[in-house]
Design an enzyme around this catalytic site. Structure first.
Site, PDB file in Angstrom:
ATOM      1  N   LEU A   1     127.858  36.889 -13.012  1.00 35.15           N
ATOM      2  CA  LEU A   1     126.692  37.065 -12.973  1.00 35.15           C
ATOM      3  C   LEU A   1     125.560  36.058 -12.936  1.00 35.15           C
ATOM      4  O   LEU A   1     125.524  34.860 -12.612  1.00 35.15           O
ATOM      5  CB  LEU A   1     126.760  36.678 -14.921  1.00 35.15           C
ATOM      6  CG  LEU A   1     124.857  36.805 -15.661  1.00 35.15           C
ATOM      7  CD1 LEU A   1     124.852  38.809 -15.552  1.00 35.15           C
ATOM      8  CD2 LEU A   1     124.679  36.773 -17.198  1.00 35.15           C
TER       9      LEU A   1
ATOM     10  N   ASP B   1     111.081  38.587 -27.751  1.00 34.99           N
ATOM     11  CA  ASP B   1     110.060  38.866 -28.269  1.00 34.99           C
ATOM     12  C   ASP B   1     110.249  39.079 -29.294  1.00 34.99           C
ATOM     13  O   ASP B   1     111.318  39.477 -30.069  1.00 34.99           O
ATOM     14  CB  ASP B   1     108.929  40.268 -27.477  1.00 34.99           C
ATOM     15  CG  ASP B   1     107.438  39.814 -27.978  1.00 34.99           C
ATOM     16  OD1 ASP B   1     107.444  38.827 -28.422  1.00 34.99           O
ATOM     17  OD2 ASP B   1     106.618  40.558 -27.746  1.00 34.99           O
TER      18      ASP B   1
ATOM     19  N   HIS C   1     112.052  30.028 -32.033  1.00 34.57           N
ATOM     20  CA  HIS C   1     112.657  30.129 -30.638  1.00 34.57           C
ATOM     21  C   HIS C   1     114.020  29.403 -30.316  1.00 34.57           C
ATOM     22  O   HIS C   1     115.020  29.616 -29.473  1.00 34.57           O
ATOM     23  CB  HIS C   1     111.686  29.128 -29.770  1.00 34.57           C
ATOM     24  CG  HIS C   1     110.197  29.354 -29.812  1.00 34.57           C
ATOM     25  ND1 HIS C   1     110.412  31.262 -29.108  1.00 34.57           N
ATOM     26  CD2 HIS C   1     109.408  28.900 -30.189  1.00 34.57           C
ATOM     27  CE1 HIS C   1     108.904  31.379 -28.985  1.00 34.57           C
ATOM     28  NE2 HIS C   1     107.753  30.105 -29.184  1.00 34.57           N
TER      29      HIS C   1
HETATM   30  C1  FPP Z   1     108.572  35.335 -27.177  1.00 33.21           C
HETATM   31  O1  FPP Z   1     108.275  35.293 -28.684  1.00 33.21           O
HETATM   32  C2  FPP Z   1     108.924  34.316 -26.896  1.00 33.21           C
HETATM   33  C3  FPP Z   1     108.905  33.505 -25.835  1.00 33.21           C
HETATM   34  C4  FPP Z   1     107.607  33.383 -25.162  1.00 33.21           C
HETATM   35  C5  FPP Z   1     109.387  32.196 -26.251  1.00 33.21           C
HETATM   36  C6  FPP Z   1     110.972  33.207 -25.574  1.00 33.21           C
HETATM   37  C7  FPP Z   1     112.234  32.013 -25.583  1.00 33.21           C
HETATM   38  C8  FPP Z   1     113.770  31.908 -26.004  1.00 33.21           C
HETATM   39  C9  FPP Z   1     113.934  33.041 -26.921  1.00 33.21           C
HETATM   40  C10 FPP Z   1     113.830  30.623 -25.976  1.00 33.21           C
HETATM   41  C11 FPP Z   1     115.269  30.502 -24.417  1.00 33.21           C
HETATM   42  C12 FPP Z   1     114.568  29.485 -24.049  1.00 33.21           C
HETATM   43  C13 FPP Z   1     115.104  29.095 -22.527  1.00 33.21           C
HETATM   44  C14 FPP Z   1     114.054  28.354 -22.281  1.00 33.21           C
HETATM   45  C15 FPP Z   1     115.893  29.448 -21.382  1.00 33.21           C
HETATM   46  P1  FPP Z   1     107.052  34.956 -29.244  1.00 33.21           P
HETATM   47  O2  FPP Z   1     107.119  33.483 -30.038  1.00 33.21           O
HETATM   48  O3  FPP Z   1     106.225  35.025 -28.644  1.00 33.21           O
HETATM   49  O4  FPP Z   1     106.976  36.159 -31.104  1.00 33.21           O
HETATM   50  P2  FPP Z   1     105.715  36.516 -31.485  1.00 33.21           P
HETATM   51  O5  FPP Z   1     105.103  37.704 -31.100  1.00 33.21           O
HETATM   52  O6  FPP Z   1     106.549  37.209 -32.671  1.00 33.21           O
HETATM   53  O7  FPP Z   1     105.068  35.274 -31.853  1.00 33.21           O
END
Ligand code: FPP
Length: 243
Positions: A132, A21, A38
């Site tokens: 893994l 997150d 992201h």
């Molecule tokens: C939450 O942060 C994150 C996500 C919903 C996406 C996580 C995805 C990745 C780290 C990319 C890797 C992906 C794959 C498909 C392997 P947020 O955007 O909700 O953060 P915020 O709460 O600060 O807005």
């Protein structure tokens, strides 16, 4: 590579699950669009996978896209789909060489045919690797997983008497995977967000204010060290309290 982690093998978590997150806030704090967050998060995921192999973690489950994430702006949803495709295109060969087995948990039905095929091919290619096990939770929701499990049990004609904790576990997407020992959540939020809600009943939690793109090897090692000091009782009491 940094300092080696000094954790006795019996104190190492076998299965670590991560709620990645804070990508959006990481981007916002740098005046960048959310998708840049992201992308930075994806770079970090690569590092965290390598660190998991190095630390000897056997199972790593990452929350990449939830059943609720469809409610995000269409451009962000599309961007996350592209990122998933890109990760498979760019990283698969190296992950395969490193002995990483890719698994998917969640529903593939709603993804495009192209992405579905990429995921299934990656799972097939890596199925015999065992350094893994990397579970990618994509279009995953804990409640949805339980609904799906109940539907399958009913279709299979399971009787009331047969239903027990073990059987339900076998009907989940994570069948055959041990429950997570440690769940790590970055960016400081104190909630499960529908992630592995059945499987994490007795998991230990580590929550850090660090945004996901900045969650580095050192902090991962710190989370493991803190986990190693926990007294896991699973609802019982420690041995020292036995008469
Ligand atoms: C939450 O942060 C994150 C996500 C919903 C996406 C996580 C995805 C990745 C780290 C990319 C890797 C992906 C794959 C498909 C392997 P947020 O955007 O909700 O953060 P915020 O709460 O600060 O807005």
């Amino acid at each position: 590579m940094g300092e080696p982690v000094q954790i006795p093998p019996e104190k190492m978590p076998q299965h670590v699950a991560m709620i990645m997150d804070g990508n959006g806030r990481w981007a916002l704090s740098r005046g960048k669009p959310r998708l840049a967050g992201h992308r930075a998060g994806t770079e970090n995921l690569r590092r965290v996978i390598r660190a998991s192999v190095e630390f000897g973690v056997k199972y790593l489950t990452i929350y990449a896209f939830s059943t609720e994430n469809w409610g995000r702006p269409p451009a962000e949803v599309k961007g996350l789909m592209h990122i998933f495709e890109n990760v498979i295109d760019k990283e698969l060969d190296e992950l395969h060489e490193e002995g990483v087995q890719l698994r998917h948990i969640g529903r593939l039905e709603k993804l495009t045919k192209k992405l579905r095929k990429k995921v299934l091919d990656a799972v097939e290619l890596t199925k015999d690797n065992n350094r893994l096990i990397l579970n990618i939770a994509f279009n995953y929701g804990g409640r949805d997983e339980i609904v799906y499990a109940i539907q399958k049990m009913l279709k299979d004609g399971i009787s009331t008497e047969e239903v027990n904790i073990e059987l339900i576990s076998q009907y989940l997407f994570t069948a055959g995977t041990p429950d997570p020992d440690l769940v790590i959540r970055t960016s400081g939020e104190l909630r499960t967000s529908n992630f592995l809600i059945w499987q994490s009943a007795y998991s230990e939690w580590y929550v850090t204010p660090t945004f996901w793109p900045d969650f580095d090897r050192e902090e991962y090692a710190k989370a493991l060290a803190i986990y190693a000091q926990r007294d896991r009782r699973f609802g019982g009491v420690s041995e020292e309290y036995y008469e």
